[in-house]
Enzyme design. Structure first.
Site, PDB file in Angstrom:
ATOM      1  N   ASP A  31       0.851  -1.197   0.000  1.00 11.24           N
ATOM      2  CA  ASP A  31       0.000   0.000   0.000  1.00 11.24           C
ATOM      3  C   ASP A  31       0.889   1.250   0.000  1.00 11.24           C
ATOM      4  O   ASP A  31       1.878   1.315   0.729  1.00 11.24           O
ATOM      5  CB  ASP A  31      -0.909  -0.013   1.237  1.00 11.24           C
ATOM      6  CG  ASP A  31      -2.038   0.996   1.132  1.00 11.24           C
ATOM      7  OD1 ASP A  31      -3.201   0.580   1.064  1.00 11.24           O
ATOM      8  OD2 ASP A  31      -1.743   2.224   1.104  1.00 11.24           O
ATOM      9  N   ILE A  32       0.497   2.229  -0.822  1.00 11.69           N
ATOM     10  CA  ILE A  32       1.310   3.451  -0.971  1.00 11.69           C
ATOM     11  C   ILE A  32       1.287   4.318   0.302  1.00 11.69           C
ATOM     12  O   ILE A  32       2.211   5.092   0.543  1.00 11.69           O
ATOM     13  CB  ILE A  32       0.830   4.260  -2.208  1.00 11.69           C
ATOM     14  CG1 ILE A  32       1.918   5.169  -2.729  1.00 11.69           C
ATOM     15  CG2 ILE A  32      -0.443   5.018  -1.912  1.00 11.69           C
ATOM     16  CD1 ILE A  32       1.607   5.760  -4.096  1.00 11.69           C
ATOM     17  N   ASN A  87     -13.203  -3.107   2.250  1.00 15.75           N
ATOM     18  CA  ASN A  87     -14.249  -2.087   2.281  1.00 15.75           C
ATOM     19  C   ASN A  87     -15.058  -2.079   0.984  1.00 15.75           C
ATOM     20  O   ASN A  87     -14.481  -2.162  -0.102  1.00 15.75           O
ATOM     21  CB  ASN A  87     -13.613  -0.700   2.465  1.00 15.75           C
ATOM     22  CG  ASN A  87     -12.785  -0.604   3.733  1.00 15.75           C
ATOM     23  OD1 ASN A  87     -13.141  -1.179   4.761  1.00 15.75           O
ATOM     24  ND2 ASN A  87     -11.664   0.095   3.674  1.00 15.75           N
ATOM     25  N   GLN A  94     -14.527   2.735   1.333  1.00 14.64           N
ATOM     26  CA  GLN A  94     -13.814   2.401   0.099  1.00 14.64           C
ATOM     27  C   GLN A  94     -13.464   3.685  -0.651  1.00 14.64           C
ATOM     28  O   GLN A  94     -14.313   4.561  -0.830  1.00 14.64           O
ATOM     29  CB  GLN A  94     -14.683   1.496  -0.791  1.00 14.64           C
ATOM     30  CG  GLN A  94     -13.938   0.976  -2.011  1.00 14.64           C
ATOM     31  CD  GLN A  94     -14.783  -0.002  -2.852  1.00 14.64           C
ATOM     32  OE1 GLN A  94     -15.979  -0.161  -2.609  1.00 14.64           O
ATOM     33  NE2 GLN A  94     -14.146  -0.631  -3.811  1.00 14.64           N
ATOM     34  N   HIS A 100     -10.606  -4.913  -3.392  1.00 20.08           N
ATOM     35  CA  HIS A 100      -9.279  -5.220  -2.816  1.00 20.08           C
ATOM     36  C   HIS A 100      -9.405  -5.603  -1.359  1.00 20.08           C
ATOM     37  O   HIS A 100     -10.353  -5.225  -0.674  1.00 20.08           O
ATOM     38  CB  HIS A 100      -8.326  -4.027  -2.949  1.00 20.08           C
ATOM     39  CG  HIS A 100      -8.871  -2.748  -2.385  1.00 20.08           C
ATOM     40  ND1 HIS A 100      -9.749  -1.946  -3.072  1.00 20.08           N
ATOM     41  CD2 HIS A 100      -8.664  -2.135  -1.196  1.00 20.08           C
ATOM     42  CE1 HIS A 100     -10.067  -0.889  -2.339  1.00 20.08           C
ATOM     43  NE2 HIS A 100      -9.431  -0.997  -1.183  1.00 20.08           N
ATOM     44  N   HIS A 102      -7.212  -5.540   2.252  1.00 19.82           N
ATOM     45  CA  HIS A 102      -6.053  -5.014   2.980  1.00 19.82           C
ATOM     46  C   HIS A 102      -5.531  -6.107   3.889  1.00 19.82           C
ATOM     47  O   HIS A 102      -6.311  -6.741   4.616  1.00 19.82           O
ATOM     48  CB  HIS A 102      -6.468  -3.850   3.883  1.00 19.82           C
ATOM     49  CG  HIS A 102      -6.953  -2.636   3.171  1.00 19.82           C
ATOM     50  ND1 HIS A 102      -6.139  -1.571   2.872  1.00 19.82           N
ATOM     51  CD2 HIS A 102      -8.181  -2.302   2.696  1.00 19.82           C
ATOM     52  CE1 HIS A 102      -6.847  -0.628   2.257  1.00 19.82           C
ATOM     53  NE2 HIS A 102      -8.094  -1.050   2.142  1.00 19.82           N
TER      54      HIS A 102
END
Ligand code: 5GP
Ligand code: ZN
Length: 137
Positions: A31-32, A87, A94, A100, A102
């Protein structure tokens, strides 16, 4: 591939990512804006906005991959736990509308908050509610 979908662009290689896993159906990358060390995003390559339009065959292959990645994260990071969070819809938090999951490794005194208030819903009795939901399955 859906136009202007950030995660479709990551799959296509148009946006770079630190990939940790990839197969024909899935890709996992860092994750960024990580919530904790090792925060990873797992996505299906076939675009679905959220769980409500996720193909069930794809869904059935998802958890084995998530499990494999969770074990790799634990092995490397020696985290004490991990939250698997997913989410659906803006109201649920979301922000990227490509399904996706997490994987958020958890450490003592980290800053991750995953919270809801138990016993908050006091509406329809559960016997009636469960019967109504069942009709759709
Ligand atoms: P959501 O809030 O939709 O459940 O989570 C979206 C996640 O995608 C966020 O944690 C966010 O940091 C991450 N994200 C958004 N854009 C990018 C990107 O371009 N690259 C990566 N690696 N992660 C992203
Ligand atoms: Zn997409």
């Amino acid at each position: 591939m859906k136009d202007n979908c950030v995660f479709c662009k990551i799959i296509a290689g148009e946006i770079p990512s630190y990939t940790i896993y990839e197969d024909d159906d899935f890709k996992a990358f860092m994750d960024i804006s990580p919530a904790s060390k090792g925060h990873t995003i797992l996505i299906p390559k076939q675009h679905a906005d959220n769980i409500f339009d996720l193909d069930e065959t794809v869904a059935s292959k998802l958890l084995p991959v998530a499990s494999k990645i969770a074990k790799a994260l634990k092995a490397e990071l020696t985290c004490e736990g991990l939250n698997l969070i997913q989410n659906n819809g803006e109201i649920a938090g979301q922000t990227v509308f490509h399904f996706h999951m997490h994987l958020i490794p958890r450490y003592k005194d980290d800053n991750v908050v995953v919270k809801w208030v138990q016993d908050k819903y006091e509406g329809e009795p559960l016997d009636q509610l469960s019967e109504k939901i069942k009709k759709h399955l």
